[in-house]
Scaffold this active site. Sequence first.
Site, PDB file in Angstrom:
ATOM      1  N   LYS A 210       1.083  -1.195   0.321  1.00 26.70           N
ATOM      2  CA  LYS A 210      -0.090  -0.207   0.083  1.00 26.70           C
ATOM      3  C   LYS A 210       0.720   1.149   0.401  1.00 26.70           C
ATOM      4  O   LYS A 210       0.439   2.654  -0.532  1.00 26.70           O
ATOM      5  CB  LYS A 210      -0.916  -0.027   1.132  1.00 26.70           C
ATOM      6  CG  LYS A 210      -1.646  -1.026   1.085  1.00 26.70           C
ATOM      7  CD  LYS A 210      -2.880  -0.926   2.177  1.00 26.70           C
ATOM      8  CE  LYS A 210      -4.242  -2.092   1.480  1.00 26.70           C
ATOM      9  NZ  LYS A 210      -5.173  -2.393   3.104  1.00 26.70           N
TER      10      LYS A 210
ATOM     11  N   LYS B   6     -11.420  -4.886  -2.594  1.00 33.76           N
ATOM     12  CA  LYS B   6     -12.279  -3.671  -2.753  1.00 33.76           C
ATOM     13  C   LYS B   6     -11.737  -2.399  -3.706  1.00 33.76           C
ATOM     14  O   LYS B   6     -12.159  -1.793  -4.173  1.00 33.76           O
ATOM     15  CB  LYS B   6     -12.470  -3.256  -0.866  1.00 33.76           C
ATOM     16  CG  LYS B   6     -14.260  -3.710  -0.588  1.00 33.76           C
ATOM     17  CD  LYS B   6     -13.901  -2.497   0.754  1.00 33.76           C
ATOM     18  CE  LYS B   6     -14.487  -3.431   1.508  1.00 33.76           C
ATOM     19  NZ  LYS B   6     -14.567  -3.053   3.213  1.00 33.76           N
TER      20      LYS B   6
ATOM     21  N   LYS C 182      -6.447 -11.592  -5.567  1.00 33.99           N
ATOM     22  CA  LYS C 182      -7.632 -11.810  -4.448  1.00 33.99           C
ATOM     23  C   LYS C 182      -8.791 -10.946  -4.994  1.00 33.99           C
ATOM     24  O   LYS C 182      -8.390  -9.752  -5.118  1.00 33.99           O
ATOM     25  CB  LYS C 182      -7.023 -11.325  -3.360  1.00 33.99           C
ATOM     26  CG  LYS C 182      -7.896 -11.178  -2.576  1.00 33.99           C
ATOM     27  CD  LYS C 182      -6.390 -10.553  -0.855  1.00 33.99           C
ATOM     28  CE  LYS C 182      -6.626  -9.190  -0.608  1.00 33.99           C
ATOM     29  NZ  LYS C 182      -6.105  -8.630   0.287  1.00 33.99           N
TER      30      LYS C 182
HETATM   31  P1  TYM Z   1     -10.998  -5.557   5.536  1.00 31.23           P
HETATM   32  O1  TYM Z   1     -11.684  -5.100   5.923  1.00 31.23           O
HETATM   33  O2  TYM Z   1     -10.250  -5.870   4.016  1.00 31.23           O
HETATM   34  O3  TYM Z   1     -11.798  -7.442   5.214  1.00 31.23           O
HETATM   35  C1  TYM Z   1     -12.536  -7.784   6.361  1.00 31.23           C
HETATM   36  C2  TYM Z   1     -12.631  -9.458   6.237  1.00 31.23           C
HETATM   37  O4  TYM Z   1     -12.333  -9.622   4.897  1.00 31.23           O
HETATM   38  C3  TYM Z   1     -11.647 -10.787   4.494  1.00 31.23           C
HETATM   39  N1  TYM Z   1     -11.631 -10.801   2.476  1.00 31.23           N
HETATM   40  C4  TYM Z   1     -11.399 -11.278   2.506  1.00 31.23           C
HETATM   41  N2  TYM Z   1     -11.353 -12.805   2.476  1.00 31.23           N
HETATM   42  C5  TYM Z   1     -11.580 -14.061   1.363  1.00 31.23           C
HETATM   43  N3  TYM Z   1     -11.323 -14.036   0.526  1.00 31.23           N
HETATM   44  C6  TYM Z   1     -11.526 -12.421   0.226  1.00 31.23           C
HETATM   45  N4  TYM Z   1     -10.803 -12.007  -1.150  1.00 31.23           N
HETATM   46  C7  TYM Z   1     -10.859 -11.374   0.458  1.00 31.23           C
HETATM   47  N5  TYM Z   1     -11.276 -10.045   0.851  1.00 31.23           N
HETATM   48  C8  TYM Z   1     -10.925  -9.663   2.207  1.00 31.23           C
HETATM   49  C9  TYM Z   1     -10.266 -10.240   4.988  1.00 31.23           C
HETATM   50  O5  TYM Z   1      -9.416 -11.176   5.511  1.00 31.23           O
HETATM   51  C10 TYM Z   1     -11.001  -9.677   6.899  1.00 31.23           C
HETATM   52  O6  TYM Z   1     -11.043 -11.152   7.555  1.00 31.23           O
HETATM   53  N6  TYM Z   1      -7.027  -5.120   9.020  1.00 31.23           N
HETATM   54  C11 TYM Z   1      -8.736  -5.942   8.761  1.00 31.23           C
HETATM   55  C12 TYM Z   1      -9.892  -4.820   9.491  1.00 31.23           C
HETATM   56  C13 TYM Z   1      -9.713  -5.027  11.103  1.00 31.23           C
HETATM   57  C14 TYM Z   1      -9.668  -6.896  11.988  1.00 31.23           C
HETATM   58  C15 TYM Z   1      -8.956  -5.932  13.451  1.00 31.23           C
HETATM   59  C16 TYM Z   1     -10.244  -7.798  11.226  1.00 31.23           C
HETATM   60  C17 TYM Z   1      -9.271  -3.988  11.329  1.00 31.23           C
HETATM   61  N7  TYM Z   1      -9.118  -4.616  12.844  1.00 31.23           N
HETATM   62  C18 TYM Z   1      -9.797  -7.427  14.425  1.00 31.23           C
HETATM   63  C19 TYM Z   1      -9.748  -8.708  12.932  1.00 31.23           C
HETATM   64  C20 TYM Z   1      -9.769  -8.377  13.375  1.00 31.23           C
HETATM   65  C21 TYM Z   1      -9.241  -5.556   7.090  1.00 31.23           C
HETATM   66  O7  TYM Z   1      -8.385  -4.934   6.286  1.00 31.23           O
HETATM   67  O8  TYM Z   1     -10.104  -6.630   7.224  1.00 31.23           O
END
Ligand code: TYM
Length: 343
Positions: free
Chosen positions: A111, A209, A206
């Site tokens: 990023k 968004k 992957k």
């Molecule tokens: P984020 O918002 O990018 O994604 C949210 C959740 O979706 C999962 N995910 C996927 N799983 C399978 N295939 C995909 N293509 C895919 N894209 C996204 C992510 O693994 C995630 O579980 N840093 C984290 C958010 C966060 C968080 C936390 C999660 C902040 N604090 C504490 C758990 C505990 C994030 O950016 O997820």
Amino acid sequence: MKRVVSGVQPTGSVHLGNYLGAIKNWVALQDTYETLFFIVDLHAITLPYDTQELRKSTRDTAALYLACGVDISKASVFVQSHVRAHSELMWLLSSSTPIGWLQKMTQFKEKSRKEGGENAAVALLTYPVLMASDIVLYQSDFVPVGDDQKQHIELARDLAQRVNNLYGGRKWKKLGGRGGSIFKIPEPLIPQVGARVMSLTDGLSKMSKSAPSDQSRINLLDSKDLIADKIKRCKTDSFAGLEFDNAERPECNNLLSVYQIVSGKTKEEVIEECKDMSWGSFKPLLADALIEHLSPIQVRYQEITADRAYLNKVLSDGADRATEIADATLYNLRQAMGFYMRD
Ligand code: TYM
């Protein structure tokens, strides 16, 4: 009761990867564990963003959690920034985080390169410290996430261990605390299928968004026609029949895995049903299964967003419950770190 926490960023629309990798599994865990699910708005400001959009997306993401089956009689649902302890703990933890741990994180490297290196916000570097705070604040046992968050959870574990070593045990007792460990060491929960849902236009990337083309993902709120169209146009291959686990056919493995989850069938059933199928027969089958799975979620979403007061009450109750747990952890840490405590 063991505790589970997780969250999704309110940036753009929630897509099938977020649902299959995370949210769908949260729903399965809420009967067995104490669960807290938050909308991580503080993480969403680490890249340039639209302020109007953030507010709307935060509300919409909360509504989607409920629409997907998160049940507020079992789970606490809240907005990360409504519980101040997340930001405060982040500062305290950052004093124990070596910069090198953060600089080597894959997501930071990717990023920050996109943001032009030196111009990237400091928050992009410290993002994993905030995520660790989200987790250890609640003394969490498990964190259900997709595969891409594994490295962040590894860091949260290392950091929790480091703080326990630096400030816990006898040192804490001498300061009048209870001694022992300050934080629980959390474990990731990564699903067997759906942990890495791939793009519809490239089976090696992957689903995300931030991908520029909306054709590459299914958003949970896409209309029936749009879902059918995206599946119709998604990338396939020219092999005969359909199969899982062939490294030369990443698109095929991805689409069959999605079909397996949304149809509720076993892998063996899908193999039997699809092994001799052509793409022409499989695509409408997959589109129908997706539409059937997502339609009830979309109906519930409309009902929930129509009642703003209800959603606000859910988020307010969730934040109250979360604050109770979070403040107890913060109190212990402040004491263990040697801060002069207020009466
Ligand atoms: P984020 O918002 O990018 O994604 C949210 C959740 O979706 C999962 N995910 C996927 N799983 C399978 N295939 C995909 N293509 C895919 N894209 C996204 C992510 O693994 C995630 O579980 N840093 C984290 C958010 C966060 C968080 C936390 C999660 C902040 N604090 C504490 C758990 C505990 C994030 O950016 O997820």
